[in-house]
Design an enzyme around this catalytic site. Structure first.
Site, PDB file in Angstrom:
ATOM      1  N   ARG A  56      12.450   3.633   5.149  1.00  0.00           N
ATOM      2  CA  ARG A  56      12.421   3.926   6.707  1.00  0.00           C
ATOM      3  C   ARG A  56      12.097   5.279   6.933  1.00  0.00           C
ATOM      4  O   ARG A  56      12.552   6.085   6.011  1.00  0.00           O
ATOM      5  CB  ARG A  56      13.588   3.413   7.229  1.00  0.00           C
ATOM      6  CG  ARG A  56      13.984   1.881   7.170  1.00  0.00           C
ATOM      7  CD  ARG A  56      15.266   1.529   7.916  1.00  0.00           C
ATOM      8  NE  ARG A  56      16.490   2.152   7.151  1.00  0.00           N
ATOM      9  CZ  ARG A  56      16.847   3.265   7.894  1.00  0.00           C
ATOM     10  NH1 ARG A  56      16.887   3.756   8.829  1.00  0.00           N
ATOM     11  NH2 ARG A  56      18.186   3.717   7.094  1.00  0.00           N
ATOM     12  N   LYS A 198      13.941  -4.346  10.655  1.00  0.00           N
ATOM     13  CA  LYS A 198      15.105  -3.461  11.126  1.00  0.00           C
ATOM     14  C   LYS A 198      14.735  -3.207  12.599  1.00  0.00           C
ATOM     15  O   LYS A 198      15.777  -2.976  13.453  1.00  0.00           O
ATOM     16  CB  LYS A 198      15.009  -2.130  10.228  1.00  0.00           C
ATOM     17  CG  LYS A 198      15.918  -2.376   8.820  1.00  0.00           C
ATOM     18  CD  LYS A 198      16.930  -2.809   9.025  1.00  0.00           C
ATOM     19  CE  LYS A 198      17.589  -2.792   7.631  1.00  0.00           C
ATOM     20  NZ  LYS A 198      18.921  -3.654   7.730  1.00  0.00           N
ATOM     21  N   HIS A 217      25.672  -5.401  10.712  1.00  0.00           N
ATOM     22  CA  HIS A 217      24.935  -5.117   9.394  1.00  0.00           C
ATOM     23  C   HIS A 217      25.699  -5.575   8.137  1.00  0.00           C
ATOM     24  O   HIS A 217      26.484  -4.813   7.575  1.00  0.00           O
ATOM     25  CB  HIS A 217      24.754  -3.621   9.390  1.00  0.00           C
ATOM     26  CG  HIS A 217      23.754  -3.244   8.455  1.00  0.00           C
ATOM     27  ND1 HIS A 217      23.899  -1.989   7.650  1.00  0.00           N
ATOM     28  CD2 HIS A 217      22.618  -4.016   7.840  1.00  0.00           C
ATOM     29  CE1 HIS A 217      22.680  -2.217   6.768  1.00  0.00           C
ATOM     30  NE2 HIS A 217      22.083  -2.945   6.608  1.00  0.00           N
ATOM     31  N   SER A 235      22.288   0.165   3.087  1.00  0.00           N
ATOM     32  CA  SER A 235      21.447  -0.286   2.008  1.00  0.00           C
ATOM     33  C   SER A 235      21.725   0.457   0.537  1.00  0.00           C
ATOM     34  O   SER A 235      22.088   1.708   0.556  1.00  0.00           O
ATOM     35  CB  SER A 235      19.993   0.212   2.204  1.00  0.00           C
ATOM     36  OG  SER A 235      18.863  -0.020   1.344  1.00  0.00           O
ATOM     37  N   LYS A 239      25.267  -5.194  -0.876  1.00  0.00           N
ATOM     38  CA  LYS A 239      25.689  -6.444   0.162  1.00  0.00           C
ATOM     39  C   LYS A 239      24.759  -7.762  -0.323  1.00  0.00           C
ATOM     40  O   LYS A 239      25.193  -8.967  -0.402  1.00  0.00           O
ATOM     41  CB  LYS A 239      24.937  -6.149   1.454  1.00  0.00           C
ATOM     42  CG  LYS A 239      25.639  -5.044   2.338  1.00  0.00           C
ATOM     43  CD  LYS A 239      25.426  -5.193   3.807  1.00  0.00           C
ATOM     44  CE  LYS A 239      23.887  -5.035   3.925  1.00  0.00           C
ATOM     45  NZ  LYS A 239      23.053  -3.916   3.365  1.00  0.00           N
ATOM     46  N   THR A 240      23.569  -7.520  -0.632  1.00  0.00           N
ATOM     47  CA  THR A 240      22.788  -8.689  -1.088  1.00  0.00           C
ATOM     48  C   THR A 240      23.385  -9.065  -2.377  1.00  0.00           C
ATOM     49  O   THR A 240      23.605 -10.332  -2.773  1.00  0.00           O
ATOM     50  CB  THR A 240      21.132  -8.133  -1.381  1.00  0.00           C
ATOM     51  OG1 THR A 240      20.851  -7.938   0.023  1.00  0.00           O
ATOM     52  CG2 THR A 240      20.558  -9.378  -1.803  1.00  0.00           C
ATOM     53  N   ASP A 254      21.890  -9.827   5.160  1.00  0.00           N
ATOM     54  CA  ASP A 254      21.885  -8.276   5.761  1.00  0.00           C
ATOM     55  C   ASP A 254      22.441  -8.137   7.313  1.00  0.00           C
ATOM     56  O   ASP A 254      22.979  -7.475   7.480  1.00  0.00           O
ATOM     57  CB  ASP A 254      20.604  -7.692   5.600  1.00  0.00           C
ATOM     58  CG  ASP A 254      20.281  -6.339   6.000  1.00  0.00           C
ATOM     59  OD1 ASP A 254      21.043  -5.517   5.289  1.00  0.00           O
ATOM     60  OD2 ASP A 254      19.335  -6.098   6.767  1.00  0.00           O
ATOM     61  N   ARG A 319      11.386  -3.311  -3.384  1.00  0.00           N
ATOM     62  CA  ARG A 319      12.372  -4.424  -2.810  1.00  0.00           C
ATOM     63  C   ARG A 319      11.579  -5.733  -3.136  1.00  0.00           C
ATOM     64  O   ARG A 319      10.347  -5.887  -3.350  1.00  0.00           O
ATOM     65  CB  ARG A 319      11.981  -4.078  -1.189  1.00  0.00           C
ATOM     66  CG  ARG A 319      12.651  -2.777  -0.627  1.00  0.00           C
ATOM     67  CD  ARG A 319      14.181  -3.455  -0.229  1.00  0.00           C
ATOM     68  NE  ARG A 319      14.898  -2.292   0.089  1.00  0.00           N
ATOM     69  CZ  ARG A 319      16.046  -2.359   0.761  1.00  0.00           C
ATOM     70  NH1 ARG A 319      16.944  -3.555   0.819  1.00  0.00           N
ATOM     71  NH2 ARG A 319      16.495  -1.167   1.196  1.00  0.00           N
TER      72      ARG A 319
END
Length: 530
Positions: A56, A198, A217, A235, A239-240, A254, A319
């Protein structure tokens, strides 16, 4: 008449003969390959690279300041303003540019699995692989829904259009601009697909609270007994990975909404970091990367086309994007009840925070507002090693409103639904980054499993003298010494210095929340508290 209809050039653009609408996954894969936008991996996934922008670009993100947003948006470094007139000029330049492209691709779908709060969107792409990404990341309409679909927000992505900062009012050639008045997201100059995902999350973070729905988030999953868990974190904090649990059904990885009806996923897919990915460590994610999935900046073997997930030559922010149905153990539709447990994930690069601690409601509010973690390499442009940061609500880059809006809503819901909250450090242990080692995933999984199963409720705890956190002294599957950070360091004095330094950073950061209650302010580290 809606703001989109007022900008009639957009309708003209999407109705041109060179525009492909709602292509299927096989059709999009064919276009990606015929246009030389990417390669096919040995499992049938598409691999694409994003050039200079491999993460990003937060300094290039803007919100249009107009009569819709002026009094609502929390303006500052995160939410930079751009004038409506400047946006309109750039908008028309981008549309004129896209009209001359050989092909364009349009996807229509939804953000939000709960039909009561979902947002109909359309994504207009210059690249076929970006349209495949959008197809997999957002919620795909049924044929019947498509006949009634009217987009309330449009994302226009023109990665090969380069802005001129002196003329266009941007900070660089890249730009991500949200106009709530015109209901448009304008993206240019960057090929990083994550900006598409995003930007819509930022839109939902503006829209949902106005409907008394908390946007978050976080990832979410549900157990066999219907018990729901939320995993907050920036990130790279896990989380994933941690929500993809073979013993629990995945709700989403997410972005979620918490309404009076329960939890719902905002997306229809997953966007997983896949650096060092292996079947042994993360079998569900590994197996999800097959036909229809998109690998971003993953290096392939030139002969076998097998991904080398350990190769960081392009970026550490590699990713994988894939639809939820690529994960076998998911909830369909992706909605569930209210959360029994909330996990705050932090990748502490200093190595001083405990691997798990149970929080009081006041501590939960303090750490939610603080949002401490470390930005990991590659997640943002220019970040090459872990950097300590405080990101309010574990998602500050995506929050148009003041953090207090989301924090107050979370506090009310914790009270209303009696959710337990834990702080989990997935970062370093035994020393800081460069000296210690990353927390073992197996240990983190064991600690979270114990928390979700209620096994830590009656365990004896140790009160951390610096951070005032209650640390369990025993957890099944984890050596006792791992639980107390100071015991993992070779030099106890070095630990004290690092811990005191981090505590002071917490206090300094929290000065921005001067309107917080005394109880919340005193829920932070006891060391250095005034």
């Amino acid at each position: 008449m809606s703001a989109i209809n007022q900008m009639s050039d957009l309708n003209q653009l999407v109705n041109q003969s060179n525009v492909h609408h709602q292509l299927s996954v096989p059709q999009l894969v064919e276009r990606v390959l015929s246009r030389n936008e990417g390669s096919l991996t040995h499992t049938g996934a598409i691999q694409a690279t994003t050039g200079e922008y491999t993460g990003r670009s937060p300094h290039d993100k803007f919100i249009v300041k107009d009569d819709h947003s002026t009094d609502a948006v929390n303006w500052g470094k995160t939410n930079q303003s751009i004038e409506d007139e400047t946006f309109i000029k750039l908008y028309h330049k981008v549309l004129d540019y896209l009209k001359d492209r050989q092909e364009l691709f349009v996807f229509k779908g939804y953000a939000g699995a709960d039909e009561r709060y979902r947002l109909p969107i359309q994504v207009i792409n210059e690249f076929a692989w970006h349209n495949l990404f959008a197809h997999q990341m957002f919620i795909r309409p049924t044929e019947e829904e498509l006949t009634q679909h009217e987009a309330e927000f449009s994302v226009i992505s023109a990665p090969t259009f380069k802005a001129d900062p002196e003329i266009d009012g941007t900070n660089s050639e890249a730009f991500i601009i949200i106009s709530f008045k015109h209901r448009v997201v304008l993206i240019g100059g960057t090929e990083y697909a994550g900006e598409i995902k995003k930007s819509i999350f930022s839109v939902m973070n503006y829209v949902l609270p106005k409907k008394n729905v908390l946007s978050m988030h976080c990832s979410a999953n549900v157990g066999k007994e219907g018990d729901v868990a939320l995993f907050f974190g920036l990130s790279g904090t896990g989380k994933t990975t941690l929500s993809a649990d073979p013993d629990r059904k995945l709700i989403g990885d997410d972005e979620h909404a918490w309404s009076n009806f329960g939890i719902s996923n905002i997306e229809g897919g997953c966007y997983a970091k896949c650096i060092n990915l292996s079947f042994q460590k993360e079998p569900q994610i590994f197996d999800a990367i097959h036909f229809g999935a998109v690998l971003e900046n993953v290096v392939l073997n030139p002969h076998s086309h097998q991904p080398d997930y350990d190769d960081t030559s392009l970026t550490e922010n590699t990713r994988a994007a894939y639809p939820l149905h690529h994960i076998k153990n998911t909830v369909v539709p992706s909605v569930a009840g209210h959360p029994n447990a909330i996990i705050f994930l932090t990748a502490d690069a200093t190595g001083v925070l405990p691997p798990i601690s149970r929080l009081t409601k006041e501590q939960a509010m303090y750490h939610f507002l603080s949002g401490y973690t470390s930005k990991l390499a590659g997640t943002e442009r220019g970040v090459t090693s872990p950097q300590a940061t405080f990101s309010a609500c574990f998602g500050s880059p995506f929050l148009p409103l003041a953090p207090s809006v989301y924090a107050e809503m979370l506090g009310e819901k914790i009270d209303q639904f009696d959710s337990e909250v834990y702080l989990v450090n997935t970062g370093w242990t035994g020393g800081a980054f460069g000296e210690g080692e990353r927390m073992k995933l197996s240990h983190t999984r064991s600690m979270i499993h114990a928390a979700l199963e209620g096994e830590l409720k009656s365990v004896e705890t140790y009160l951390d003298p610096v951070f005032d956190l209650q640390i369990p002294t025993h957890c099944p599957g984890v050596p006792d010494d791992v639980l107390i950070p100071k015991k993992t360091w070779k030099d106890p004095n070095a630990y004290d210095r690092s811990a005191h330094e981090l505590a002071n950073k917490f206090h300094e950061n929290f000065k921005k929340f001067e309107h917080a209650s005394k109880e919340i302010k005193e829920a932070g580290p006891s060391y250095g508290r005034l």
